[in-house]
Design a protein around this motif. Structure first.
Motif, PDB file in Angstrom:
ATOM      1  N   ARG A  65      -1.165 -34.189 100.074  1.00 61.84           N
ATOM      2  CA  ARG A  65      -1.263 -34.323  98.622  1.00 61.84           C
ATOM      3  C   ARG A  65      -2.282 -33.335  98.071  1.00 61.84           C
ATOM      4  NH1 ARG A  65      -1.028 -39.365  95.366  1.00 61.84           N
ATOM      5  NH2 ARG A  65      -2.203 -39.097  93.439  1.00 61.84           N
ATOM      6  N   ALA A  66      -3.428 -33.208  98.744  1.00 58.74           N
ATOM      7  CA  ALA A  66      -4.461 -32.283  98.283  1.00 58.74           C
ATOM      8  C   ALA A  66      -3.956 -30.842  98.327  1.00 58.74           C
ATOM      9  CB  ALA A  66      -5.715 -32.433  99.143  1.00 58.74           C
ATOM     10  N   VAL A  67      -3.228 -30.482  99.396  1.00 54.08           N
ATOM     11  CA  VAL A  67      -2.675 -29.122  99.485  1.00 54.08           C
ATOM     12  C   VAL A  67      -1.678 -28.887  98.359  1.00 54.08           C
ATOM     13  CG1 VAL A  67      -1.267 -27.588 100.900  1.00 54.08           C
ATOM     14  CG2 VAL A  67      -3.073 -28.950 101.959  1.00 54.08           C
ATOM     15  N   ALA A  68      -0.825 -29.877  98.081  1.00 60.23           N
ATOM     16  CA  ALA A  68       0.155 -29.734  97.002  1.00 60.23           C
ATOM     17  C   ALA A  68      -0.546 -29.562  95.656  1.00 60.23           C
ATOM     18  CB  ALA A  68       1.081 -30.947  96.971  1.00 60.23           C
ATOM     19  N   ILE A  69      -1.631 -30.302  95.430  1.00 58.11           N
ATOM     20  CA  ILE A  69      -2.369 -30.183  94.165  1.00 58.11           C
ATOM     21  C   ILE A  69      -2.933 -28.780  94.013  1.00 58.11           C
ATOM     22  CG2 ILE A  69      -4.431 -30.969  92.945  1.00 58.11           C
ATOM     23  CD1 ILE A  69      -3.903 -33.754  94.055  1.00 58.11           C
ATOM     24  N   VAL A  70      -3.477 -28.236  95.101  1.00 62.15           N
ATOM     25  CA  VAL A  70      -4.036 -26.878  95.040  1.00 62.15           C
ATOM     26  C   VAL A  70      -2.934 -25.866  94.728  1.00 62.15           C
ATOM     27  CG1 VAL A  70      -5.140 -25.066  96.400  1.00 62.15           C
ATOM     28  CG2 VAL A  70      -5.960 -27.423  96.570  1.00 62.15           C
ATOM     29  N   VAL A  71      -1.788 -25.997  95.391  1.00 60.20           N
ATOM     30  CA  VAL A  71      -0.693 -25.047  95.170  1.00 60.20           C
ATOM     31  C   VAL A  71      -0.197 -25.128  93.728  1.00 60.20           C
ATOM     32  CG1 VAL A  71       1.683 -24.479  95.816  1.00 60.20           C
ATOM     33  CG2 VAL A  71       0.008 -25.044  97.590  1.00 60.20           C
ATOM     34  N   VAL A  72       0.024 -26.345  93.226  1.00 62.62           N
ATOM     35  CA  VAL A  72       0.513 -26.516  91.856  1.00 62.62           C
ATOM     36  C   VAL A  72      -0.522 -26.021  90.851  1.00 62.62           C
ATOM     37  CG1 VAL A  72       1.220 -28.213  90.125  1.00 62.62           C
ATOM     38  CG2 VAL A  72       2.072 -28.392  92.467  1.00 62.62           C
ATOM     39  N   SER A  73      -1.801 -26.267  91.109  1.00 59.25           N
ATOM     40  CA  SER A  73      -2.852 -25.815  90.188  1.00 59.25           C
ATOM     41  C   SER A  73      -2.891 -24.302  90.105  1.00 59.25           C
ATOM     42  CB  SER A  73      -4.209 -26.363  90.641  1.00 59.25           C
ATOM     43  OG  SER A  73      -4.226 -27.775  90.621  1.00 59.25           O
ATOM     44  N   LEU A  74      -2.758 -23.636  91.259  1.00 52.66           N
ATOM     45  CA  LEU A  74      -2.731 -22.169  91.239  1.00 52.66           C
ATOM     46  C   LEU A  74      -1.512 -21.656  90.475  1.00 52.66           C
ATOM     47  CD1 LEU A  74      -3.822 -21.380  94.912  1.00 52.66           C
ATOM     48  CD2 LEU A  74      -5.198 -21.194  92.828  1.00 52.66           C
ATOM     49  N   TRP A  75      -0.392 -22.344  90.644  1.00 48.68           N
ATOM     50  CA  TRP A  75       0.812 -21.937  89.918  1.00 48.68           C
ATOM     51  C   TRP A  75       0.631 -22.139  88.419  1.00 48.68           C
ATOM     52  CZ3 TRP A  75       4.648 -19.066  89.237  1.00 48.68           C
ATOM     53  CH2 TRP A  75       5.746 -19.410  88.450  1.00 48.68           C
ATOM     54  N   LEU A  76      -0.027 -23.217  88.027  1.00 49.22           N
ATOM     55  CA  LEU A  76      -0.273 -23.460  86.603  1.00 49.22           C
ATOM     56  C   LEU A  76      -1.204 -22.409  86.014  1.00 49.22           C
ATOM     57  CD1 LEU A  76      -0.659 -27.350  86.580  1.00 49.22           C
ATOM     58  CD2 LEU A  76       1.249 -26.011  85.704  1.00 49.22           C
ATOM     59  N   LEU A  77      -2.174 -21.952  86.805  1.00 43.20           N
ATOM     60  CA  LEU A  77      -3.073 -20.911  86.310  1.00 43.20           C
ATOM     61  C   LEU A  77      -2.312 -19.624  86.018  1.00 43.20           C
ATOM     62  CD1 LEU A  77      -6.223 -21.410  88.577  1.00 43.20           C
ATOM     63  CD2 LEU A  77      -6.023 -21.899  86.138  1.00 43.20           C
ATOM     64  N   VAL A  78      -1.271 -19.367  86.804  1.00 45.09           N
ATOM     65  CA  VAL A  78      -0.470 -18.172  86.587  1.00 45.09           C
ATOM     66  C   VAL A  78       0.522 -18.376  85.444  1.00 45.09           C
ATOM     67  CG1 VAL A  78       1.234 -16.622  87.651  1.00 45.09           C
ATOM     68  CG2 VAL A  78      -0.704 -17.471  88.998  1.00 45.09           C
ATOM     69  N   LEU A  79       1.101 -19.576  85.362  1.00 39.14           N
ATOM     70  CA  LEU A  79       2.184 -19.825  84.415  1.00 39.14           C
ATOM     71  C   LEU A  79       1.696 -20.168  83.015  1.00 39.14           C
ATOM     72  CD1 LEU A  79       5.282 -20.222  84.100  1.00 39.14           C
ATOM     73  CD2 LEU A  79       4.907 -22.643  84.660  1.00 39.14           C
ATOM     74  N   VAL A  80       0.674 -20.988  82.904  1.00 47.30           N
ATOM     75  CA  VAL A  80       0.250 -21.541  81.611  1.00 47.30           C
ATOM     76  C   VAL A  80      -0.890 -20.693  81.052  1.00 47.30           C
ATOM     77  CG1 VAL A  80      -0.615 -23.590  80.419  1.00 47.30           C
ATOM     78  CG2 VAL A  80       0.931 -23.836  82.388  1.00 47.30           C
ATOM     79  N   PRO A  81      -0.796 -20.299  79.793  1.00 48.45           N
ATOM     80  CA  PRO A  81      -1.854 -19.468  79.213  1.00 48.45           C
ATOM     81  C   PRO A  81      -3.118 -20.291  78.925  1.00 48.45           C
ATOM     82  CG  PRO A  81      -0.210 -19.982  77.549  1.00 48.45           C
ATOM     83  CD  PRO A  81       0.316 -20.510  78.845  1.00 48.45           C
ATOM     84  N   TRP A  82      -4.203 -19.560  78.789  1.00 45.96           N
ATOM     85  CA  TRP A  82      -5.498 -20.142  78.423  1.00 45.96           C
ATOM     86  C   TRP A  82      -5.462 -20.525  76.951  1.00 45.96           C
ATOM     87  CZ3 TRP A  82     -10.107 -21.244  80.838  1.00 45.96           C
ATOM     88  CH2 TRP A  82     -11.209 -21.450  80.009  1.00 45.96           C
ATOM     89  N   PRO A  83      -6.066 -21.638  76.533  1.00 46.32           N
ATOM     90  CA  PRO A  83      -6.814 -22.630  77.314  1.00 46.32           C
ATOM     91  C   PRO A  83      -5.964 -23.860  77.674  1.00 46.32           C
ATOM     92  CG  PRO A  83      -7.287 -22.961  75.008  1.00 46.32           C
ATOM     93  CD  PRO A  83      -6.279 -21.843  75.075  1.00 46.32           C
ATOM     94  N   ARG A  84      -4.613 -23.756  77.495  1.00 50.87           N
ATOM     95  CA  ARG A  84      -3.789 -24.907  77.784  1.00 50.87           C
ATOM     96  C   ARG A  84      -3.824 -25.272  79.267  1.00 50.87           C
ATOM     97  NH1 ARG A  84       2.334 -24.073  77.352  1.00 50.87           N
ATOM     98  NH2 ARG A  84       1.569 -22.502  75.870  1.00 50.87           N
ATOM     99  N   ASP A  85      -4.096 -24.282  80.128  1.00 50.52           N
ATOM    100  CA  ASP A  85      -4.127 -24.572  81.555  1.00 50.52           C
ATOM    101  C   ASP A  85      -5.260 -25.527  81.915  1.00 50.52           C
ATOM    102  OD1 ASP A  85      -6.107 -22.826  80.922  1.00 50.52           O
ATOM    103  OD2 ASP A  85      -5.634 -21.361  82.486  1.00 50.52           O
ATOM    104  N   LEU A  86      -6.325 -25.548  81.071  1.00 49.65           N
ATOM    105  CA  LEU A  86      -7.416 -26.491  81.339  1.00 49.65           C
ATOM    106  C   LEU A  86      -6.942 -27.937  81.246  1.00 49.65           C
ATOM    107  CD1 LEU A  86     -10.414 -24.823  79.435  1.00 49.65           C
ATOM    108  CD2 LEU A  86      -9.896 -24.772  81.886  1.00 49.65           C
ATOM    109  N   TYR A  87      -6.040 -28.189  80.312  1.00 52.72           N
ATOM    110  CA  TYR A  87      -5.504 -29.539  80.158  1.00 52.72           C
ATOM    111  C   TYR A  87      -4.753 -29.967  81.413  1.00 52.72           C
ATOM    112  CZ  TYR A  87      -2.138 -33.105  78.692  1.00 52.72           C
ATOM    113  OH  TYR A  87      -1.363 -34.232  78.621  1.00 52.72           O
TER     114      TYR A  87
END
Length: 476
Positions: A65-87
């Motif tokens: 689960r922790a690995v999946a969270i890290v992978v999804v978070s990195l993908w969100l940083l690439v996909l979602v613009p600032w500052p919406r990615d903080l949410y």
């Protein structure tokens, strides 16, 4: 009442009781299957080993689960613009916390119920993050209905993968059921909004042109129920298939745990290497007689009969138990096979099962190590005023027949051959030559230098019952 009716009534009662018992047994089996628990007869170390495997599964699920969270978070940083990615990163952090709490409480008596409760919270959090737009100022000004057209629903199915790692079919069924329920509830809330465009509100007579249907479908506020039905059906089928796979995997895990328990119990009666070979090759005719070059070691407590006379039964028993415990530890340390205990002595073999070719060297090292163990034991005995123990050891090697011998009801895995007789007589010859270890020349030639240094004398020796002398080496 007729005689026929009188005899039929007890039969009906017996039949009813039998059906009730079978129904109760099936319900109990179903309950244990859903809970992923052992049946009632499984207790003791077996249940403890299964519990350990389940805890290991929970720990592995949390790490995944922790690995999946890290992978999804990195993908969100690439996909979602600032500052919406903080949410969304905050949502990911909360999701991690919801998994960390049951992980920390995995040893709690109600850990299973706690994990199931937090699973519902996981599903509710992910569903909310998918359907609800970010707070004002962070999101784009699109209708909320458009959020149902994205593929983010697949994130919910990852929770089914986490549940599958717990070895519990109930966890999979529970997770899949709540995914379908909470997601359907969220979609239904959006479907029921006043600004939602629905086919049912436009089509009254069942007729609609293709162009008109396309315009409705492309309307940002449109919500259709067909995707919801598809998601619910696929989730249900995926949940069922995954639960069956987990159930079968749990069966394999239980079989492995049972085999480990059987092997541990078997190792209490036979040498651990024999137990390993028996459990691994029982189907391949384990114990079939075969000829191998094996080193045989005999050890015996010198003067045990005289010592036991002055000790009494209880102290003599304690002395013998202490000797056997130390012998087992030393023999197994050198990967030997403890063939049998012989009163106040024992017989061990080296190279009979592993085929490593260094049986003689290991037997020599075991003999020297055994005397070190006895010396350390004597130091403790002398400190409390007990008499020291002297152990005589004889070692010989050569070809023997190794395998099962005995009747169908009781067999013994042992070695047969002249090598055994010679090793036994070498052990007895220690009284004659005045040493603690007597080994034959063929064994000594295979000894390691640090072991060979303990042998200070070489002499010819004629063993009892033999005419030709053999060359032996003696360690004081």
């Amino acid at each position: 009442m007729t005689e026929h009716a009188a005899t039929a009534q007890p039969r009906i009662l017996i039949l009813a009781r039998g059906l009730t018992f079978r129904a109760g047994l099936r319900v109990a089996r179903l309950r244990h299957w859903l809970a992923g628990r052992l049946p009632p007869p499984a207790r003791g170390r077996l249940a403890g080993n299964v519990r350990a495997a389940e805890l290991a599964g929970l720990a592995f699920a949390f790490r995944a689960r922790a690995v999946a969270i890290v992978v999804v978070s990195l993908w969100l940083l690439v996909l979602v613009p600032w500052p919406r990615d903080l949410y969304y990163l905050a949502v990911a952090g909360l999701f991690f916390l919801l998994g960390y709490v049951p992980y920390r409480l995995r040893h709690h008596p109600r850990a299973g119920a706690i994990k199931l409760a937090f699973t519902v919270l996981d599903i509710a959090l992910v569903t909310t993050a998918i359907i609800m737009p970010p707070p004002a100022g962070l999101g784009v000004d699109w209708p909320v209905q458009t959020r149902l057209r994205t593929p983010e629903f697949l994130y919910l199915l990852l929770l089914l993968g986490e549940a599958a790692l717990t070895y519990r079919p109930l966890a999979v069924l529970w997770t899949g059921t709540w995914i379908a329920a909470i997601w359907s509830f969220g979609v239904w809330l959006v479907y029921g909004r006043e600004d939602t465009v629905r086919f049912a509100d436009i089509v009254h007579d069942g007729r609609l042109s293709a162009d008109a249907a396309l315009r409705i479908f492309l309307d940002p506020a449109f919500v259709g129920l067909t995707p919801l039905w598809t998601q619910a059906i696929v989730t249900g089928l995926f949940t069922l298939l995954l639960a069956i796979a987990v159930w079968r995997g749990r069966g394999t895990m239980l079989a492995q745990v049972r085999a480990e328990v059987v092997r541990a119990d078997l190792a209490r009666y036979v040498s651990p290497d024999v137990a390993d070979a028996l459990t691994a090759r029982a189907h391949a005719g384990f114990g079939a007689p075969q000829t191998r070059v094996v080193a045989v070691l005999f050890a015996d407590v010198v003067g045990f009969t005289g010592m036991s006379e002055g000790l009494g039964p209880e102290r003599a028993f304690a002395l013998l138990r202490g000797f056997r415990e130390r012998c087992c530890k030393v023999v197994f340390r050198h990967a030997g096979t403890l063939d049998k205990f012989l009163g106040d002595g024992f017989m061990a073999t080296f190279g009979g099962l592993d085929g490593r070719g260094d049986g003689a060297a290991r037997a020599m090292a075991c003999a020297v190590d055994l005397q070190r163990e006895v010396d350390a034991w004597n130091a403790k005995r002398e400190a409390r005023g007990a008499a020291p123990v002297r152990v005589a050891v004889g070692v010989h090697c050569g070809p023997v027949v190794i395998g099962n011998i005995g009747a169908d009801q009781r067999v013994e895995f042992t070695v047969i051959g002249d090598v055994v007789n010679v090793a036994s007589r070498l052990e007895a010859a220690t009284r004659e030559v005045g040493g603690r270890i007597v080994v034959s020349e063929c064994c000594f030639s295979a000894a390691r230098p640090e072991v060979a240094a303990h042998f200070t004398r070489t002499l010819p020796l004629t063993l009892r019952g033999r005419t030709q002398p053999i060359v032996v080496h003696v360690a004081e």
